[in-house]
Motif scaffolding. Structure first.
Motif, PDB file in Angstrom:
ATOM      1  N   UNK A   5      -6.052   5.082   0.286  1.00  0.00           N
ATOM      2  CA  UNK A   5      -6.007   4.704  -1.123  1.00  0.00           C
ATOM      3  C   UNK A   5      -4.846   5.392  -1.849  1.00  0.00           C
ATOM      4  N   UNK A   6      -4.652   6.686  -1.588  1.00  0.00           N
ATOM      5  CA  UNK A   6      -3.561   7.408  -2.246  1.00  0.00           C
ATOM      6  C   UNK A   6      -2.203   6.886  -1.803  1.00  0.00           C
ATOM      7  N   UNK A   7      -2.061   6.576  -0.524  1.00  0.00           N
ATOM      8  CA  UNK A   7      -0.791   6.042  -0.034  1.00  0.00           C
ATOM      9  C   UNK A   7      -0.490   4.689  -0.660  1.00  0.00           C
ATOM     10  N   UNK A   8      -1.503   3.836  -0.758  1.00  0.00           N
ATOM     11  CA  UNK A   8      -1.295   2.525  -1.370  1.00  0.00           C
ATOM     12  C   UNK A   8      -0.971   2.677  -2.862  1.00  0.00           C
ATOM     13  N   UNK A   9      -1.502   3.716  -3.506  1.00  0.00           N
ATOM     14  CA  UNK A   9      -1.214   3.967  -4.904  1.00  0.00           C
ATOM     15  C   UNK A   9       0.245   4.319  -5.158  1.00  0.00           C
ATOM     16  N   UNK A  10       0.944   4.745  -4.102  1.00  0.00           N
ATOM     17  CA  UNK A  10       2.370   5.051  -4.239  1.00  0.00           C
ATOM     18  C   UNK A  10       3.232   3.828  -3.981  1.00  0.00           C
ATOM     19  N   UNK A  12       2.895   1.917  -1.068  1.00  0.00           N
ATOM     20  CA  UNK A  12       2.938   1.631   0.357  1.00  0.00           C
ATOM     21  C   UNK A  12       2.010   0.460   0.671  1.00  0.00           C
ATOM     22  N   UNK A  13       2.449  -0.444   1.510  1.00  0.00           N
ATOM     23  CA  UNK A  13       1.629  -1.599   1.901  1.00  0.00           C
ATOM     24  C   UNK A  13       0.358  -1.127   2.605  1.00  0.00           C
ATOM     25  N   UNK A  14      -0.729  -1.868   2.447  1.00  0.00           N
ATOM     26  CA  UNK A  14      -2.025  -1.497   3.024  1.00  0.00           C
ATOM     27  C   UNK A  14      -1.944  -1.295   4.531  1.00  0.00           C
ATOM     28  N   UNK A  15      -1.280  -2.196   5.240  1.00  0.00           N
ATOM     29  CA  UNK A  15      -1.204  -2.083   6.692  1.00  0.00           C
ATOM     30  C   UNK A  15      -0.423  -0.837   7.109  1.00  0.00           C
ATOM     31  N   UNK A  18      -2.679   2.217   6.459  1.00  0.00           N
ATOM     32  CA  UNK A  18      -3.690   2.330   7.519  1.00  0.00           C
ATOM     33  C   UNK A  18      -3.085   2.926   8.778  1.00  0.00           C
ATOM     34  N   UNK A  19      -1.860   2.552   9.107  1.00  0.00           N
ATOM     35  CA  UNK A  19      -1.192   3.100  10.286  1.00  0.00           C
ATOM     36  C   UNK A  19      -0.949   4.601  10.141  1.00  0.00           C
ATOM     37  N   UNK A  20      -0.648   5.052   8.927  1.00  0.00           N
ATOM     38  CA  UNK A  20      -0.422   6.473   8.680  1.00  0.00           C
ATOM     39  C   UNK A  20      -1.725   7.251   8.815  1.00  0.00           C
TER      40      UNK A  20
END
Length: 125
Positions: A5-10, A12-15, A18-20
């Motif tokens: 959720x935090x990564x997508x908030x920056x 970043x694409x959802x996929x 998820x990979x990260x």
């Protein structure tokens, strides 16, 4: 550690997020009978076992791993889960070649790939 959720908030694409963060597989059942050959191949880098009969286990991956990759195994089953290296020459915690690493019930183990089917391990208290 970053959450998806935090990564997508920056942005970043959802996929990619998820990979990260890593892939999760739950409600797994230990397989085999005290053997590396018929243990369940871990399906993802975060695997939660809810059924572990006596002498069952899982096997770390043989391909698709890079130095420093981490694989987490959670054992919520009734018995200790044996986690095997991918090959009979592989080692976990510099133990004997091809030997299993025991993850007791209600424990978490993190396995860190060190190369040549050798793994470090961290076991929860």
């Amino acid at each position: 550690m970053a959450t998806q959720q935090n990564l997508m908030g920056t942005g970043l694409a959802a996929v990619t997020a998820q990979a990260v963060v890593g892939q999760f597989t739950g409600a797994l059942t230990g397989a085999g009978s005290s053997s590396q050959a018929n243990a369940l191949a871990l399906p993802s880098d975060l695997s939660v076992f809810t059924t572990t009969a006596s002498n069952t286990g899982a096997r770390l991956p043989a391909t698709g791993v890079n130095l420093g990759d981490r694989w987490t195994v959670v054992n919520y089953g009734a018995s200790t889960l044996s986690v095997w290296p991918a090959t009979t020459t592989g080692k976990i915690q510099n133990g004997s070649a091809g030997a299993a690493f025991s993850v007791a019930t209600v424990k978490v183990a993190e396995f860190i790939y060190l190369g040549s089917d050798n793994w470090g391990a961290v076991l929860s208290a």
